[in-house]
Design a protein around this motif. Structure first.
Motif, PDB file in Angstrom:
ATOM      1  N   ASP A 161      -6.930   4.490   5.051  1.00  0.00           N
ATOM      2  CA  ASP A 161      -6.489   5.480   4.056  1.00  0.00           C
ATOM      3  C   ASP A 161      -5.636   6.610   4.643  1.00  0.00           C
ATOM      4  OD1 ASP A 161      -7.767   4.186   1.972  1.00  0.00           O
ATOM      5  OD2 ASP A 161      -9.675   5.223   2.323  1.00  0.00           O
ATOM      6  N   LYS A 162      -5.414   6.580   5.934  1.00  0.00           N
ATOM      7  CA  LYS A 162      -4.609   7.621   6.560  1.00  0.00           C
ATOM      8  C   LYS A 162      -3.162   7.519   6.060  1.00  0.00           C
ATOM      9  CE  LYS A 162      -2.997   9.311  11.056  1.00  0.00           C
ATOM     10  NZ  LYS A 162      -3.040   9.129  12.519  1.00  0.00           N
ATOM     11  N   PRO A 163      -2.610   8.647   5.550  1.00  0.00           N
ATOM     12  CA  PRO A 163      -1.238   8.587   5.011  1.00  0.00           C
ATOM     13  C   PRO A 163      -0.177   8.756   6.100  1.00  0.00           C
ATOM     14  CG  PRO A 163      -2.174  10.753   4.625  1.00  0.00           C
ATOM     15  CD  PRO A 163      -3.255   9.956   5.306  1.00  0.00           C
ATOM     16  N   TYR A 164       0.876   7.957   5.967  1.00  0.00           N
ATOM     17  CA  TYR A 164       2.091   8.116   6.771  1.00  0.00           C
ATOM     18  C   TYR A 164       3.218   8.447   5.763  1.00  0.00           C
ATOM     19  CZ  TYR A 164      -0.291   6.063  10.795  1.00  0.00           C
ATOM     20  OH  TYR A 164      -1.154   5.820  11.836  1.00  0.00           O
ATOM     21  N   ARG A 209       7.950   1.236   7.350  1.00  0.00           N
ATOM     22  CA  ARG A 209       6.549   0.796   7.461  1.00  0.00           C
ATOM     23  C   ARG A 209       6.308   0.128   8.816  1.00  0.00           C
ATOM     24  NH1 ARG A 209       2.138  -0.079   4.354  1.00  0.00           N
ATOM     25  NH2 ARG A 209       0.756  -1.758   5.035  1.00  0.00           N
ATOM     26  N   ARG A 264       0.004   3.679   3.268  1.00  0.00           N
ATOM     27  CA  ARG A 264      -1.399   3.522   3.688  1.00  0.00           C
ATOM     28  C   ARG A 264      -1.599   2.078   4.177  1.00  0.00           C
ATOM     29  NH1 ARG A 264      -3.836   8.154   1.693  1.00  0.00           N
ATOM     30  NH2 ARG A 264      -2.821   9.079  -0.133  1.00  0.00           N
ATOM     31  N   HIS A 265      -2.824   1.801   4.599  1.00  0.00           N
ATOM     32  CA  HIS A 265      -3.145   0.470   5.133  1.00  0.00           C
ATOM     33  C   HIS A 265      -2.291   0.179   6.360  1.00  0.00           C
ATOM     34  CE1 HIS A 265      -4.296  -0.649   0.726  1.00  0.00           C
ATOM     35  NE2 HIS A 265      -5.211   0.164   1.296  1.00  0.00           N
ATOM     36  N   ASP A 283      -8.176   3.536  10.359  1.00  0.00           N
ATOM     37  CA  ASP A 283      -8.306   4.416   9.188  1.00  0.00           C
ATOM     38  C   ASP A 283      -7.292   3.980   8.141  1.00  0.00           C
ATOM     39  OD1 ASP A 283      -8.794   6.405   7.365  1.00  0.00           O
ATOM     40  OD2 ASP A 283      -8.135   8.065   8.662  1.00  0.00           O
ATOM     41  N   ILE A 315       4.478   7.541   0.600  1.00  0.00           N
ATOM     42  CA  ILE A 315       3.184   7.665   1.283  1.00  0.00           C
ATOM     43  C   ILE A 315       2.674   6.249   1.601  1.00  0.00           C
ATOM     44  CG2 ILE A 315       0.842   8.586   1.156  1.00  0.00           C
ATOM     45  CD1 ILE A 315       1.885  10.569  -0.933  1.00  0.00           C
ATOM     46  N   GLY A 365       0.820  -1.199   0.000  1.00  0.00           N
ATOM     47  CA  GLY A 365       0.000   0.000   0.000  1.00  0.00           C
ATOM     48  C   GLY A 365       0.859   1.256   0.000  1.00  0.00           C
ATOM     49  N   SER A 379       1.245   3.312  15.102  1.00  0.00           N
ATOM     50  CA  SER A 379      -0.232   3.410  14.989  1.00  0.00           C
ATOM     51  C   SER A 379      -0.961   2.683  16.141  1.00  0.00           C
ATOM     52  CB  SER A 379      -0.701   2.839  13.655  1.00  0.00           C
ATOM     53  OG  SER A 379      -0.498   1.425  13.604  1.00  0.00           O
TER      54      SER A 379
END
Length: 226
Positions: A169-172, A217, A161-162, A167, A159, A145, A224
């Motif tokens: 779709d929340k971007p890191y 990641r 996601r997952h 959430d 970027i 993702g 998170s």
């Protein structure tokens, strides 16, 4: 007989008197003529030697004049020789300065060429690293993702996601660039990670870009859950 003797003696006396008178007059005339000749001769010689003395004086004056001219010419030549020596010295100094300038320019050119070669080598290495990253973009995006973007100043933005199960779709976001030394450098990380400096150092040491992305990641995932 006595009268004849007396007469003879008288005649002889008169003869001698007349002879003396005549001889004396002739002598006087000869002496006067000789004196006049001597006077004329002396005057002629005096005039002649006077002319010679004047000519010699003129000749001496000419010699002094020539000597002065020679002295002036010698001084002029000496001054010109001194000026010529100074000019030659200046020319030698200018030639030396020109040689030093040429050497400095050559050194600068060589240094510039080396820097250009180094820069070209770094650019090539950076380009290869960017290409390497680009090749695995699709793989990361499909499996992890991950979206990868090239932004200003040749920076790469990752970027993720997952990651947040609440959430997905929340971007890191993590932004990476290659500095002037040709090393990877993290320019931003949102949200911030405490271990980012350690992960950056490990990437520089191993040059293992895939492991770096995977570790980022993992760190975002761990964050998170906090």
């Amino acid at each position: 007989a006595e009268d004849e003797v007396t007469l003879f003696e008288r005649d002889m006396k008169e003869f001698w008197i007349q002879f003396k008178i005549s001889y004396g007059t002739e002598q006087n005339n000869q002496t006067s003529a000789l004196r006049d000749l001597c006077k004329e001769t002396l005057e002629a010689l005096s005039e002649k030697w006077s002319r010679k003395l004047k000519e010699e004086d003129l000749m001496i004056d000419k010699i002094h004049e020539y000597n002065n001219e020679i002295l002036q010419q010698s001084k002029y030549v000496a001054e010109k020789e001194e000026q010529l020596t100074e000019i030659k010295s200046k020319l030698n100094q200018e030639e030396e300065q020109q040689k030093n300038l040429t050497d400095s320019i050559q050194e600068l050119e060589e240094e510039l060429m080396k820097k250009m070669e180094i820069k070209s080598s770094k650019n090539k290495a950076a380009k290869e690293k960017v290409e390497q990253v680009s090749k695995i973009t699709t793989l990361f995006k499909e499996n992890l993702g991950l979206e990868m973007r090239r932004i200003h100043d040749e920076q790469l933005q990752f970027i993720f996601r997952h990651i947040d199960h609440k959430d997905p779709d929340k971007p890191y976001i993590c932004t990476l660039s290659i500095n002037e030394q040709g090393d990877y450098e993290v320019t931003s990380c949102t949200p911030p990670l405490d271990c980012i400096a350690e992960l950056q150092l490990k990437l520089r040491e191993t040059n293992n870009f895939s492991a770096f992305v995977a570790n980022i990641r993992k760190a975002f995932t761990a964050l998170s859950y906090k």
